[in-house]
Design a protein around this motif. Structure first.
Motif, PDB file in Angstrom:
ATOM      1  N   LEU A 336      49.526  90.725   7.287  1.00  0.00           N
ATOM      2  CA  LEU A 336      48.360  90.101   7.920  1.00  0.00           C
ATOM      3  C   LEU A 336      47.268  91.123   8.179  1.00  0.00           C
ATOM      4  O   LEU A 336      46.074  90.846   7.965  1.00  0.00           O
ATOM      5  CB  LEU A 336      48.772  89.421   9.234  1.00  0.00           C
ATOM      6  N   GLN A 337      47.651  92.303   8.634  1.00  0.00           N
ATOM      7  CA  GLN A 337      46.662  93.339   8.897  1.00  0.00           C
ATOM      8  C   GLN A 337      46.041  93.859   7.595  1.00  0.00           C
ATOM      9  O   GLN A 337      44.867  94.217   7.562  1.00  0.00           O
ATOM     10  CB  GLN A 337      47.299  94.491   9.666  1.00  0.00           C
ATOM     11  N   TYR A 338      46.833  93.879   6.528  1.00  0.00           N
ATOM     12  CA  TYR A 338      46.303  94.282   5.227  1.00  0.00           C
ATOM     13  C   TYR A 338      45.241  93.280   4.778  1.00  0.00           C
ATOM     14  O   TYR A 338      44.147  93.673   4.330  1.00  0.00           O
ATOM     15  CB  TYR A 338      47.445  94.348   4.210  1.00  0.00           C
ATOM     16  N   PHE A 339      45.538  91.986   4.883  1.00  0.00           N
ATOM     17  CA  PHE A 339      44.561  90.974   4.502  1.00  0.00           C
ATOM     18  C   PHE A 339      43.314  91.046   5.375  1.00  0.00           C
ATOM     19  O   PHE A 339      42.197  90.811   4.906  1.00  0.00           O
ATOM     20  CB  PHE A 339      45.183  89.576   4.615  1.00  0.00           C
ATOM     21  N   SER A 340      43.497  91.352   6.662  1.00  0.00           N
ATOM     22  CA  SER A 340      42.351  91.367   7.580  1.00  0.00           C
ATOM     23  C   SER A 340      41.319  92.410   7.183  1.00  0.00           C
ATOM     24  O   SER A 340      40.140  92.300   7.551  1.00  0.00           O
ATOM     25  CB  SER A 340      42.820  91.619   9.012  1.00  0.00           C
ATOM     26  N   LYS A 341      41.726  93.430   6.420  1.00  0.00           N
ATOM     27  CA  LYS A 341      40.780  94.445   5.961  1.00  0.00           C
ATOM     28  C   LYS A 341      39.816  93.882   4.922  1.00  0.00           C
ATOM     29  O   LYS A 341      38.747  94.439   4.679  1.00  0.00           O
ATOM     30  CB  LYS A 341      41.544  95.633   5.363  1.00  0.00           C
ATOM     31  N   ASN A 355      40.878  89.281  22.221  1.00  0.00           N
ATOM     32  CA  ASN A 355      40.812  88.542  20.959  1.00  0.00           C
ATOM     33  C   ASN A 355      40.745  89.527  19.808  1.00  0.00           C
ATOM     34  O   ASN A 355      39.728  89.686  19.164  1.00  0.00           O
ATOM     35  CB  ASN A 355      39.581  87.616  20.956  1.00  0.00           C
ATOM     36  N   SER A 356      41.809  90.227  19.563  1.00  0.00           N
ATOM     37  CA  SER A 356      41.848  91.232  18.510  1.00  0.00           C
ATOM     38  C   SER A 356      42.239  90.591  17.186  1.00  0.00           C
ATOM     39  O   SER A 356      42.610  89.435  17.108  1.00  0.00           O
ATOM     40  CB  SER A 356      42.854  92.330  18.872  1.00  0.00           C
ATOM     41  N   SER A 357      42.141  91.410  16.124  1.00  0.00           N
ATOM     42  CA  SER A 357      42.515  90.906  14.810  1.00  0.00           C
ATOM     43  C   SER A 357      43.999  90.633  14.712  1.00  0.00           C
ATOM     44  O   SER A 357      44.470  90.059  13.745  1.00  0.00           O
ATOM     45  CB  SER A 357      42.102  91.935  13.736  1.00  0.00           C
ATOM     46  N   ASP A 358      44.774  91.045  15.725  1.00  0.00           N
ATOM     47  CA  ASP A 358      46.207  90.760  15.740  1.00  0.00           C
ATOM     48  C   ASP A 358      46.477  89.263  15.846  1.00  0.00           C
ATOM     49  O   ASP A 358      47.599  88.818  15.641  1.00  0.00           O
ATOM     50  CB  ASP A 358      46.884  91.490  16.906  1.00  0.00           C
ATOM     51  N   ASP A 359      45.447  88.500  16.221  1.00  0.00           N
ATOM     52  CA  ASP A 359      45.618  87.063  16.394  1.00  0.00           C
ATOM     53  C   ASP A 359      45.695  86.326  15.054  1.00  0.00           C
ATOM     54  O   ASP A 359      45.893  85.114  15.026  1.00  0.00           O
ATOM     55  CB  ASP A 359      44.477  86.489  17.232  1.00  0.00           C
ATOM     56  N   ALA A 360      45.484  87.037  13.930  1.00  0.00           N
ATOM     57  CA  ALA A 360      45.528  86.410  12.615  1.00  0.00           C
ATOM     58  C   ALA A 360      46.918  85.837  12.363  1.00  0.00           C
ATOM     59  O   ALA A 360      47.926  86.392  12.783  1.00  0.00           O
ATOM     60  CB  ALA A 360      45.157  87.427  11.538  1.00  0.00           C
ATOM     61  N   THR A 361      46.939  84.710  11.683  1.00  0.00           N
ATOM     62  CA  THR A 361      48.211  84.057  11.353  1.00  0.00           C
ATOM     63  C   THR A 361      48.327  83.905   9.847  1.00  0.00           C
ATOM     64  O   THR A 361      47.336  83.968   9.110  1.00  0.00           O
ATOM     65  CB  THR A 361      48.296  82.665  12.001  1.00  0.00           C
TER      66      THR A 361
END
Length: 461
Positions: A336-341, A355-361
């Motif tokens: 998920l963190q890879y995609f968020s980049k 509300n950090s990018s850690d909230d990505a699902t």
């Protein structure tokens, strides 16, 4: 209590008398005495239903046997005994107690036996002066630098020697590393559990893992790169089919049998270490947001960022890492963190924003591949092969966790099929855009391939 102490001293004197073989010259006799010492400790501490905990001197003697690595039999026996003693007599554990239902607070209490023996010598950096380093003996416990050098040596063993030329000392180092990670885990997990209930950062600040990583005597990034190197090499090599050449011929057969299991266990220990560090980073981030941390905690780049940087610039490492790294929770989080980049950020976030990018699902990522247009904007930044690799491993981790977060598994399955369908359409379109033209120049045929911005030519006689 006094009788118990006298009993412990008596056991210590008897067992250490067996261990002390300074007057014996023959190596076989020394090994026999040490094996007898290990059996005596087992008989007094493990075999009885209510065994007697070994003293620090006894535990240190067992640890030195493992560190010395003089024979495979001694290495295996000392390692197994240390693991069993860690389980039987933990130095850090949780004690449950009953509280009224109307009361608020933790239902468990953290018990730390400060005087208990530990294989680590972690503490004030001032203790590691040049004078102290010069006077150190090989019989001392491991500090942060010793742990880092141990891992570095194992990584070099994987990379340079290809695990085909091994002696008992190298195999002993693998088991030593596995034991040390087991100690770090046993110390960290109870502390992290009580932190999640109390939000008291002190519990984790005083953990062995926190002190180890906070030392100025190690290169944190180098340590992580060694971990990734071991994982990568583990993926590339089929050790079960490797031919084994050993230095110690007397242990050749035993080494060949033990090698595959040792290599697998070492790789699992490396993954376990990475997971522990990421859990520590997660808790530290929460403590930082609550203002519980201070300058004494130091500043360290979160492991997730280090891993992502390495995986982003090495596609081969990305493939092997995802194939070997088996923890579904953190494998999914890394994906998920890879995609968020590469996904569009909705807004600018502050350092301590909740509300950090850690909230990505994973469902949110699949929505980005829901149509050809949005999927194409993503694969412009990463290759289709990488997108497929991440989606496949993300789906595998997601199903393993069985945490849909309100989204049905059936819907996730439909979304993953749709995502791969759209990626295939994009791939077909790119292939159709490739045109072939022929030109005859000086009696040679030149075949041109036009694909996007790139043009390649191949010359044929």
């Amino acid at each position: 209590m006094e009788n118990s102490r006298r009993s412990n001293r008596g056991i210590e004197e008897n067992t250490l008398a067996i261990f002390d073989s300074s007057g014996v010259k023959d190596a076989r006799d020394v090994n026999d005495d040490r094996l007898a010492f290990l059996e005596a400790v087992r008989a007094s501490s493990i075999v009885p239903q209510i065994g007697t905990a070994p003293t620090s001197k006894m535990l240190n003697a067992i640890f030195q046997i493992l560190k010395d690595g003089t024979s495979l039999e001694l290495i295996m026996a000392s390692y197994q005994l240390l693991i069993e003693l860690e389980k039987r007599f933990p130095r850090v554990y949780l004690s449950k107690f009953d509280i009224p239902k109307s009361s608020s607070g933790a239902t468990v209490e953290l018990i730390v036996i400060n005087e208990a023996w530990s294989p680590f010598a972690l503490g004030s950096e001032s203790a590691y002066s040049e004078r102290n380093l010069a006077n150190r003996s090989s019989d001392e416990l491991l500090d942060s630098l010793g742990f880092s050098l141990l891992l570095q040596g194992i990584a070099q063993l994987y990379n340079e020697m290809n695990l085909q030329v091994l002696d008992t000392k190298s195999l002993g180092n693998m088991l030593l590393f596995q034991f040390l990670v087991n100690v770090l885990e046993g110390d960290f997990l109870p502390r992290n559990t009580i932190y999640n209930e109390t939000k008291n950062w002190v519990f984790l600040r005083e953990s062995l893992l926190s002190m180890l990583l906070g030392s100025r005597r190690i290169s944190y990034k180098s340590l992580i790169k060694d971990c990734l190197s071991i994982i990568s090499e583990r993926c590339r090599k089929d050790l079960e089919n490797s031919s084994i050449k050993t230095v110690d011929n007397s242990d050749a057969a035993a080494l060949g049998i033990a090698l595959a299991e040792l290599e697998r266990g070492t790789c699992i220990a490396v993954q376990k270490l990475l997971v522990l560090i990421m859990e520590l980073d997660k808790s530290k981030k929460q403590a930082d947001m609550q203002g519980s941390t201070s300058r004494s905690d130091g500043s360290r780049i979160p492991l997730m960022e280090v891993i992502l940087d390495e995986l982003t610039y090495d596609e081969d490492l990305l493939s092997s890492f995802l194939q070997v790294f088996c923890d579904p929770k953190w494998r999914l989080e890394i994906i998920l963190q890879y995609f968020s980049k590469y996904l569009t950020k909705p807004s600018v976030r502050t350092r301590k924003s909740n509300n950090s990018s850690d909230d990505a699902t994973f469902h949110g990522v699949l929505k980005c591949f829901s149509n050809v247009t949005s999927a194409k904007s993503i694969v412009k930044k990463m290759s289709i092969e990488i997108a497929q690799l991440l989606l496949a491993n993300g789906f595998n981790a997601f199903i393993s966790l069985q945490e849909a977060g309100g989204i049905s598994v059936l819907q996730i399955c439909k979304d993953i099929v749709s995502a791969f369908h759209n990626l295939r359409i994009i791939d077909d379109i790119d292939r159709q855009l490739c045109t072939r033209t022929r030109a005859i120049r000086h009696g040679r045929t030149i075949l041109y391939f036009h694909c996007g911005k790139h043009t390649k030519s191949f010359h044929f006689c």
